[in-house]
Design an enzyme around this catalytic site. Structure first.
Site, PDB file in Angstrom:
ATOM      1  N   ALA A   1     -25.872 -73.617   6.968  1.00 58.32           N
ATOM      2  CA  ALA A   1     -24.861 -74.622   7.300  1.00 58.32           C
ATOM      3  C   ALA A   1     -24.196 -74.201   8.606  1.00 58.32           C
ATOM      4  O   ALA A   1     -24.183 -73.017   8.964  1.00 58.32           O
ATOM      5  CB  ALA A   1     -23.844 -74.712   6.169  1.00 58.32           C
TER       6      ALA A   1
ATOM      7  N   GLY B   1     -27.840 -72.212   3.717  1.00 65.15           N
ATOM      8  CA  GLY B   1     -28.170 -73.599   3.380  1.00 65.15           C
ATOM      9  C   GLY B   1     -29.594 -73.970   3.772  1.00 65.15           C
ATOM     10  O   GLY B   1     -30.185 -74.872   3.173  1.00 65.15           O
TER      11      GLY B   1
ATOM     12  N   GLU C   1     -31.644 -72.817   0.930  1.00 60.28           N
ATOM     13  CA  GLU C   1     -31.355 -73.717  -0.200  1.00 60.28           C
ATOM     14  C   GLU C   1     -32.045 -75.065  -0.012  1.00 60.28           C
ATOM     15  O   GLU C   1     -32.583 -75.637  -0.962  1.00 60.28           O
ATOM     16  CB  GLU C   1     -29.837 -73.891  -0.344  1.00 60.28           C
ATOM     17  CG  GLU C   1     -29.168 -72.594  -0.786  1.00 60.28           C
ATOM     18  CD  GLU C   1     -27.643 -72.653  -0.702  1.00 60.28           C
ATOM     19  OE1 GLU C   1     -27.126 -72.977   0.386  1.00 60.28           O
ATOM     20  OE2 GLU C   1     -26.984 -72.382  -1.721  1.00 60.28           O
TER      21      GLU C   1
ATOM     22  N   GLU D   1     -24.685 -65.558   2.948  1.00 66.47           N
ATOM     23  CA  GLU D   1     -23.302 -66.060   2.911  1.00 66.47           C
ATOM     24  C   GLU D   1     -22.284 -64.958   2.634  1.00 66.47           C
ATOM     25  O   GLU D   1     -21.155 -64.999   3.115  1.00 66.47           O
ATOM     26  CB  GLU D   1     -23.155 -67.150   1.834  1.00 66.47           C
ATOM     27  CG  GLU D   1     -23.818 -68.470   2.170  1.00 66.47           C
ATOM     28  CD  GLU D   1     -25.273 -68.564   1.740  1.00 66.47           C
ATOM     29  OE1 GLU D   1     -25.899 -67.514   1.460  1.00 66.47           O
ATOM     30  OE2 GLU D   1     -25.784 -69.696   1.685  1.00 66.47           O
TER      31      GLU D   1
END
Ligand code: CO8
Length: 258
Positions: free
Chosen positions: A65, A109, A112, A132
């Site tokens: 992200a 992300g 993911e 993260e």
């Protein structure tokens, strides 16, 4: 449709979506995720498309992200769902198969997102990670849930707690990716797989996807029952008649998605 953050193209019955924020290693922001959701939904609704490929660049599938965008968000910004969380689940609603073709970094992300696809084909340059924790946060799009199911609790804990990356060879050994291909053959090989899938009966392909995904949500007994009913229902399709007849007549089947 004009997109700023993705490139969309079609090769026969395969829809290809390339994440395209090269300067930020395809970091995922709200705009990109909106565009991705729209492109996926359009391909899902397009009767001429049988399989979808999601890919990035040589250097990065997606490096996570967008940290710059997220850095100053408050709890209310993210909890109320106006930012980052609002549009991440669209890919899970797609009924046609989505293959992730991953080269370079698939982090946070990005990892993911790859795991939300139906399977991952990795270039030998691929690197997966959930870093993260190094940013003082945790995975927020299924990393702590899908990673242990894919690679075991031990490896998921190791990766999410240390933030270390897994290379393609380790990812294949652990079951995160279905196969590794040379980096310069990634799209070619993924297209072969996608074209093969797109040549099958689309409703039957969708049943396979639906049934395998149930394996993660149901008890074994309920899952087997679910599969049995779908198996039975294939006998109501013209494509099952065609597939078995073609086998007996020693010719390739001509599926009509009926
Ligand atoms: N966000 C924003 N920008 C990024 C990101 C990112 N995730 N990753 C890289 N970039 C940018 C860099 O800032 C840099 O920009 P600039 O040139 O303007 O300085 C450019 O991309 C190139 O990056 P580097 O210079 O760092 O390239 P390197 O080859 O040196 O390093 C790495 C590559 C190792 C990938 C490094 O960039 C890195 O560590 N990136 C961050 C990886 C990361 O921590 N990802 C996790 C982010 S958090 C997350 O994903 C939470 C998801 C929650 C989803 C919830 C939804 C519901």
């Amino acid at each position: 449709m004009n997109y700023e953050n993705i490139v969309v193209e079609t090769r026969e019955k395969v829809g290809i979506i390339q994440l395209n924020r090269p300067k930020a290693l395809n970091a995922l922001n709200d705009k990109l995720m909106d565009e991705l959701g729209t492109a996926l939904t359009d391909f899902d609704a397009d009767e001429d498309i049988g399989c979808i490929i999601l890919t990035g660049s040589e250097k990065a599938f997606a490096a996570g992200a967008d940290i710059g965008a997220m850095a100053n968000y408050t709890f209310m910004d993210v909890y109320k769902g106006e930012y980052i969380t609002r549009n991440w689940e669209q890919i899970r609603r797609i009924r046609k198969p989505v293959i992730a073709a991953v080269a370079g970094y698939a982090l946070g992300g990005g990892c993911e997102l790859a795991m939300m696809c139906d399977f991952i084909i990795a270039a030998e340059t691929a690197k997966f990670g959930q870093p993260e924790i190094k940013l003082g946060t945790i995975p927020g799009a299924g990393g702590t849930q899908r990673l242990p199911r894919a690679v075991s609790k031990a490896k998921a804990m190791d990766m999410c707690l240390t933030g270390r990356m897994m290379d393609a060879a380790e990812a294949e050994r652990a079951g995160l990716v279905s196969r590794i291909v040379p980096a310069d053959k990634l799209m070619e090989e993924t297209l072969v797989a996608a074209t093969t899938i797109a040549s099958m009966s689309l409703p039957v392909v969708m049943m396979v996807k639906e049934s395998i995904n149930r394996a993660y949500e149901m008890t074994l007994n309920d899952g087997v029952q679910f599969e049995r009913r779908l198996f039975h229902s294939t006998f109501a399709t013209e494509d099952q008649k065609e597939g078995m007849k073609a086998f007996m007549e020693k010719r390739p089947p001509a599926f009509r998605n009926l």
